[in-house]
Design a protein around this motif. Structure first.
Motif: not given
Length: 160
Positions: A90-104
């Motif tokens: 939790k205290e890390d300043r950085h995050s590891y990310i992944s993008y995603f697209e959504t639909s309705d």
């Protein structure tokens, strides 16, 4: 391993909103359990005052994810692009990310843990990809460089 299920464990105390107001922006968002029983992250991203993001994070007691290879999320979006963000600590300043697209429509999206890469304030870091041993936080962020209303419904988050 189930991490969050809105209908069976609709606890909100581990969810926390962070918007660009921490840097002078005007974006607004909330996380609630909606009348259908799903977690709902919704609001408005504003570009005023150099703003442009809204986020929500779910804090966990440290869990060992070494035996898992994917995060699976059942969600319903609004056709916008989001980031899934994870943290080893939790205290890390950085995050590891992944993008995603959504639909309705309702979607079940699987994210290989090996594809998450480190970022801090929108910049990719020259660190290795997610180490995949421990996890203490999962979050969602919307920051598409445009003003927009958004709504992301979340039914469940688990590891495979």
């Amino acid at each position: 391993m189930m991490v969050f299920h809105a209908k069976t464990h609709p606890e909100l105390s581990n969810w926390q909103i962070t918007n660009d107001v921490v840097m002078g922006g005007n974006s607004q968002s909330k996380f609630v359990i909606n009348k259908e029983g799903y977690g709902e992250f919704s609001g408005q991203v504003s570009l005023e005052n150099n703003g442009g993001f809204s986020s929500v994070k779910y804090s966990l007691d440290r869990i060992d994810v070494d035996a898992f290879t994917k995060i699976r999320i059942k969600l319903k979006g609004d056709t916008h692009r989001y980031q899934l963000r994870i943290k080893t600590k939790k205290e890390d300043r950085h995050s590891y990310i992944s993008y995603f697209e959504t639909s309705d429509q309702w979607q079940t999206i699987e994210f290989p843990l090996t594809e998450f890469y480190p970022t801090y304030r929108g910049r990719e870091l020259q660190l290795s990809k997610y180490p995949g041993k421990y996890l203490e936080e999962i979050g969602f962020l919307i920051a598409n460089k445009k003003a927009q209303n958004f709504k992301l419904e979340i039914e469940q988050i688990d590891f495979l």
